[in-house]
Design a protein around this motif. Sequence first.
Motif, PDB file in Angstrom:
ATOM      1  N   ARG A  99       5.910   0.844   7.924  1.00 43.60           N
ATOM      2  CA  ARG A  99       4.746   1.513   8.502  1.00 43.60           C
ATOM      3  C   ARG A  99       3.522   0.605   8.486  1.00 43.60           C
ATOM      4  NH1 ARG A  99       5.246   6.377  10.061  1.00 43.60           N
ATOM      5  NH2 ARG A  99       7.005   7.614   9.414  1.00 43.60           N
ATOM      6  N   PHE A 100       3.344  -0.137   7.420  1.00 49.24           N
ATOM      7  CA  PHE A 100       2.186  -1.022   7.333  1.00 49.24           C
ATOM      8  C   PHE A 100       2.384  -2.288   8.170  1.00 49.24           C
ATOM      9  CE2 PHE A 100       0.878   1.747   3.966  1.00 49.24           C
ATOM     10  CZ  PHE A 100      -0.492   1.689   4.024  1.00 49.24           C
TER      11      PHE A 100
ATOM     12  N   SER B 200       5.192   8.647   2.804  1.00 50.32           N
ATOM     13  CA  SER B 200       5.043   7.368   3.509  1.00 50.32           C
ATOM     14  C   SER B 200       4.135   7.425   4.739  1.00 50.32           C
ATOM     15  CB  SER B 200       6.405   6.831   3.947  1.00 50.32           C
ATOM     16  OG  SER B 200       7.265   6.702   2.866  1.00 50.32           O
TER      17      SER B 200
ATOM     18  N   ILE C 207       7.548   2.459   3.714  1.00 54.16           N
ATOM     19  CA  ILE C 207       6.104   2.228   3.733  1.00 54.16           C
ATOM     20  C   ILE C 207       5.812   0.827   4.254  1.00 54.16           C
ATOM     21  CG2 ILE C 207       4.034   2.044   2.299  1.00 54.16           C
ATOM     22  CD1 ILE C 207       5.255   4.187   0.499  1.00 54.16           C
TER      23      ILE C 207
ATOM     24  N   ILE D 206       3.410  -1.178  -0.831  1.00 57.77           N
ATOM     25  CA  ILE D 206       3.511  -1.660   0.548  1.00 57.77           C
ATOM     26  C   ILE D 206       4.599  -2.724   0.682  1.00 57.77           C
ATOM     27  CG2 ILE D 206       2.290  -2.957   2.336  1.00 57.77           C
ATOM     28  CD1 ILE D 206      -0.231  -1.537   1.466  1.00 57.77           C
TER      29      ILE D 206
ATOM     30  N   LYS E 124       0.816   6.087   6.243  1.00 60.62           N
ATOM     31  CA  LYS E 124      -0.135   5.023   5.928  1.00 60.62           C
ATOM     32  C   LYS E 124      -1.578   5.503   5.941  1.00 60.62           C
ATOM     33  CE  LYS E 124      -0.085   3.096  10.535  1.00 60.62           C
ATOM     34  NZ  LYS E 124       1.098   2.921  11.285  1.00 60.62           N
ATOM     35  N   SER E 125      -1.914   6.406   6.843  1.00 57.46           N
ATOM     36  CA  SER E 125      -3.303   6.871   6.886  1.00 57.46           C
ATOM     37  C   SER E 125      -3.670   7.596   5.594  1.00 57.46           C
ATOM     38  CB  SER E 125      -3.529   7.774   8.092  1.00 57.46           C
ATOM     39  OG  SER E 125      -2.662   8.882   8.053  1.00 57.46           O
TER      40      SER E 125
END
Length: 188
Positions: free
Chosen positions: A96-97, A45, A93, A87, A47-48
């Motif tokens: 995080r986004f 998880s 996740i 997402i 994001k980058s």
Amino acid sequence: MHPIYASLITSISIIFSISLFKIKKYKLLIIIGNILLVLNLILLSRKSAIIIMSVLFFVFIIFNKAIKIKVKTFFVFLVLLLFFITIKFIPDISNRFNDFSVLFDNTKASSTNLRINLINTTLNAINEKPLFGYGIGDTKDVLSALEDKNSFFKGKYYNTHNQFLNTTLATGIIGLLLFIFFYSKIYN
């Protein structure tokens, strides 16, 4: 191991495995391995890593002349669909986004805002001594003092999280140019 480092190792493994698709004998094994690596990337998880892998996949698909247009379209659609489903429906996740939604409010705590505040703090410090920097041993003290003034950090110390910014903070523009020069010499 920190999840971002595990994500980077997983991403690099996926990138290097693409060249192995030429070996027909192991093609199915490589596909299964890559599916497991992508699942690992999703479970970590980060994001980058997810964004970078998606971009690299698109670049690979779009610029690979051996792949037919219909297959390219199918893969691009499939990856976009999986990206948005991931997402939207995987809570960790998704959270995080959601960090991206608070980009314009530097007061809310998020990993993205932490990085933005670190970059701004580092750039402010570099602007004070741009030519020669603060010296290799003094960057922690400089950042600590600046972070204490910024309520976002709540008294915690963070490093620059960027080798180029850290080099510039320590040695100034001259040191950064030497750093880039030496790296360019290594790879030439």
